[in-house]
Design a protein around this motif. Sequence first.
Motif, short mmCIF file in Angstrom:
data_model
loop_
_atom_site.label_atom_id
_atom_site.label_comp_id
_atom_site.label_asym_id
_atom_site.label_seq_id
_atom_site.Cartn_x
_atom_site.Cartn_y
_atom_site.Cartn_z
N SER A 84 0.83 -1.20 0.00
CA SER A 84 0.00 0.00 0.00
C SER A 84 0.86 1.25 0.00
CB SER A 84 -0.89 0.04 1.24
OG SER A 84 -1.76 -1.04 1.28
N TRP A 85 0.27 2.33 -0.49
CA TRP A 85 0.87 3.62 -0.25
C TRP A 85 -0.22 4.62 0.03
CZ3 TRP A 85 3.42 4.31 -5.72
CH2 TRP A 85 2.49 4.73 -6.65
N ILE A 86 0.18 5.78 0.56
CA ILE A 86 -0.75 6.88 0.77
C ILE A 86 -0.50 7.87 -0.35
CG2 ILE A 86 -1.37 8.80 2.26
CD1 ILE A 86 -0.64 7.06 4.64
N ALA A 87 -1.52 8.12 -1.16
CA ALA A 87 -1.36 9.04 -2.28
C ALA A 87 -1.09 10.45 -1.76
CB ALA A 87 -2.61 9.03 -3.15
N ILE A 88 -0.23 11.17 -2.48
CA ILE A 88 0.12 12.53 -2.06
C ILE A 88 -0.23 13.50 -3.18
CG2 ILE A 88 1.87 11.91 -0.39
CD1 ILE A 88 4.01 12.36 -2.53
N ALA A 89 -0.59 14.72 -2.79
CA ALA A 89 -1.01 15.75 -3.75
C ALA A 89 0.09 16.76 -4.03
CB ALA A 89 -2.26 16.46 -3.24
N TYR A 90 1.10 16.81 -3.14
CA TYR A 90 2.19 17.78 -3.31
C TYR A 90 3.52 17.08 -3.13
CZ TYR A 90 -1.40 21.36 -2.95
OH TYR A 90 -2.51 22.13 -3.18
N CYS A 91 4.53 17.56 -3.82
CA CYS A 91 5.87 17.00 -3.65
C CYS A 91 6.40 17.34 -2.27
CB CYS A 91 6.80 17.56 -4.72
SG CYS A 91 8.53 17.03 -4.49
N PRO A 92 6.91 16.32 -1.53
CA PRO A 92 7.44 16.59 -0.19
C PRO A 92 8.72 17.43 -0.22
CG PRO A 92 7.08 14.23 -0.55
CD PRO A 92 6.95 14.91 -1.88
#
Length: 123
Positions: A59-67
């Motif tokens: 699994s992963w957690i989708a991200i909306a912004y580049c860390p």
Amino acid sequence: MTGTPIGLSGPHCCAAMHDQVTFVCEDGHPDPEDCPDALVGFAPKFQEYGIWIHDGGSSWIAIAYCPWCGTQLPDSARDRWFDTLDRLGLDRDDDALPRTGIRRRTMADPGPRRRLTVHVDSR
Ligand SMILES: [Zn+2]
Ligand SMILES: [Zn+2]
């Protein structure tokens, strides 16, 4: 965001992101979800970036912004992918279809909990 789809090799928003999503472990972890050095991945099929959850699953957690650089990342095409399968009448579990092996979790939907198995001596 629309336009040319991003491939695994980019173009990504910055060098740090590029290095992460193209990272290949040389310590015997063929799958990034198994590698503690892999932080962020990219699924070209879904145009989705995510942070790996290293819990033994995939699994992963989708991200909306580049860390790293803060750039807004493209909207995930995951829903569109499954909508298209449904419209074509294709079974999303059909082994003939390409698979990502990635299940997405959100904070609201943390996924199945592990169950502790307790062995009771019944003698
Ligand atoms: Zn970036
Ligand atoms: Zn590794």
